[in-house]
Design a protein around this motif. Structure first.
Motif, short mmCIF file in Angstrom:
data_model
loop_
_atom_site.label_atom_id
_atom_site.label_comp_id
_atom_site.label_asym_id
_atom_site.label_seq_id
_atom_site.Cartn_x
_atom_site.Cartn_y
_atom_site.Cartn_z
N ASN A 120 0.91 -1.14 0.01
CA ASN A 120 -0.01 0.00 0.04
C ASN A 120 0.82 1.05 0.11
O ASN A 120 2.11 1.25 -0.07
CB ASN A 120 -0.84 -0.02 1.12
CG ASN A 120 -0.38 0.21 2.56
OD1 ASN A 120 0.84 0.20 2.70
ND2 ASN A 120 -0.98 -0.23 3.74
N LEU A 153 0.21 -6.05 1.39
CA LEU A 153 -1.06 -6.27 1.27
C LEU A 153 -1.24 -7.75 0.85
O LEU A 153 -2.16 -8.55 1.38
CB LEU A 153 -1.91 -5.55 0.25
CG LEU A 153 -1.56 -4.13 0.62
CD1 LEU A 153 -2.58 -3.20 -0.61
CD2 LEU A 153 -2.22 -3.46 2.21
N SER A 179 -2.64 -13.01 1.82
CA SER A 179 -3.11 -11.51 1.93
C SER A 179 -3.73 -11.01 2.98
O SER A 179 -4.46 -12.03 3.77
CB SER A 179 -4.05 -11.09 0.61
OG SER A 179 -5.21 -11.58 0.82
N GLU A 192 -6.21 -8.40 5.57
CA GLU A 192 -7.61 -8.15 5.44
C GLU A 192 -7.68 -6.96 4.43
O GLU A 192 -8.75 -6.86 3.52
CB GLU A 192 -8.11 -7.58 6.69
CG GLU A 192 -8.59 -8.82 7.69
CD GLU A 192 -9.57 -9.80 7.08
OE1 GLU A 192 -10.48 -9.38 6.47
OE2 GLU A 192 -9.27 -11.00 7.00
N GLU A 193 -6.78 -6.11 4.52
CA GLU A 193 -6.88 -4.70 3.61
C GLU A 193 -6.54 -5.36 2.13
O GLU A 193 -7.26 -4.78 1.08
CB GLU A 193 -5.90 -3.77 3.99
CG GLU A 193 -5.55 -2.54 2.91
CD GLU A 193 -4.59 -1.49 3.19
OE1 GLU A 193 -4.61 -0.55 2.48
OE2 GLU A 193 -4.17 -1.60 4.17
N GLY A 194 -5.49 -6.53 2.05
CA GLY A 194 -5.55 -6.80 0.49
C GLY A 194 -6.65 -7.44 0.00
O GLY A 194 -6.81 -7.62 -1.13
N LYS A 195 -7.41 -8.48 0.96
CA LYS A 195 -8.52 -9.11 0.42
C LYS A 195 -9.63 -7.93 -0.16
O LYS A 195 -10.27 -8.21 -0.88
CB LYS A 195 -9.03 -9.88 1.63
CG LYS A 195 -8.14 -10.85 1.90
CD LYS A 195 -8.75 -11.74 3.31
CE LYS A 195 -7.86 -13.09 3.60
NZ LYS A 195 -8.17 -13.49 4.74
N LYS A 196 -9.75 -6.95 0.83
CA LYS A 196 -10.85 -5.98 0.48
C LYS A 196 -10.31 -5.26 -0.94
O LYS A 196 -11.22 -5.05 -1.64
CB LYS A 196 -10.77 -4.73 1.55
CG LYS A 196 -11.46 -5.18 2.70
CD LYS A 196 -11.33 -4.07 3.92
CE LYS A 196 -12.01 -4.65 5.21
NZ LYS A 196 -11.76 -3.60 6.22
N GLN A 197 -9.09 -4.79 -1.06
CA GLN A 197 -8.50 -4.42 -2.48
C GLN A 197 -8.19 -5.43 -3.60
O GLN A 197 -8.34 -5.20 -4.76
CB GLN A 197 -7.41 -3.59 -2.22
CG GLN A 197 -7.50 -2.46 -1.30
CD GLN A 197 -6.19 -1.51 -1.28
OE1 GLN A 197 -5.48 -1.32 -2.36
NE2 GLN A 197 -6.19 -0.67 -0.18
N ARG A 198 -8.83 -6.71 -3.26
CA ARG A 198 -8.47 -7.70 -4.16
C ARG A 198 -7.14 -7.72 -4.84
O ARG A 198 -6.95 -7.95 -6.10
CB ARG A 198 -9.76 -7.89 -5.12
CG ARG A 198 -11.04 -7.99 -4.68
CD ARG A 198 -11.98 -7.50 -5.65
NE ARG A 198 -13.41 -7.65 -4.89
CZ ARG A 198 -14.21 -8.65 -5.23
NH1 ARG A 198 -14.07 -9.48 -6.32
NH2 ARG A 198 -15.42 -8.35 -4.57
N VAL A 199 -6.20 -7.71 -4.11
CA VAL A 199 -4.80 -7.88 -4.44
C VAL A 199 -4.18 -9.08 -5.36
O VAL A 199 -3.64 -9.07 -6.42
CB VAL A 199 -3.71 -7.59 -3.57
CG1 VAL A 199 -3.95 -6.18 -2.99
CG2 VAL A 199 -3.64 -8.24 -2.51
N ALA A 222 -5.22 -8.72 -9.07
CA ALA A 222 -3.96 -7.92 -9.63
C ALA A 222 -2.63 -8.67 -9.76
O ALA A 222 -2.06 -8.31 -10.86
CB ALA A 222 -3.75 -6.68 -8.74
#
Length: 75
Positions: free
Chosen positions: A14, A20, A39, A41-48, A51
């Motif tokens: 991030n 993430l 990943s 939690e933030e990575g899961k929310k941003q669907r890293v 990507a």
């Protein structure tokens, strides 16, 4: 594995440079195997992970290589 260029780790950070998510890919016999990923939690929310997989696909789109999701089943 990574020292011999058989493996590759791709991660996404991030803006604060916190990791993430990351994934390990192994290349062998014209095949890229998606071996492991994780990943937070933030990575899961941003669907890293989407990507990361998209990056692998884009890097290899013009090559005759199979992307193997190791263990995924399609019925």
């Amino acid at each position: 594995m990574i020292e011999k260029s058989y493996g590759k780790i791709i991660g996404i950070n991030n803006a604060q440079n916190e990791l993430l998510g990351a994934a390990l890919f192994v290349s062998f016999n014209k095949r890229i195997i998606y071996l492991f990923s994780a990943s937070n939690e933030e990575g899961k929310k941003q669907r890293v992970m989407f990507a990361i997989v998209n990056k692998i696909i884009a890097e290899n789109a013009t090559k005759n290589i199979l992307l193997d999701f190791e263990g995924s089943m399609i019925d």
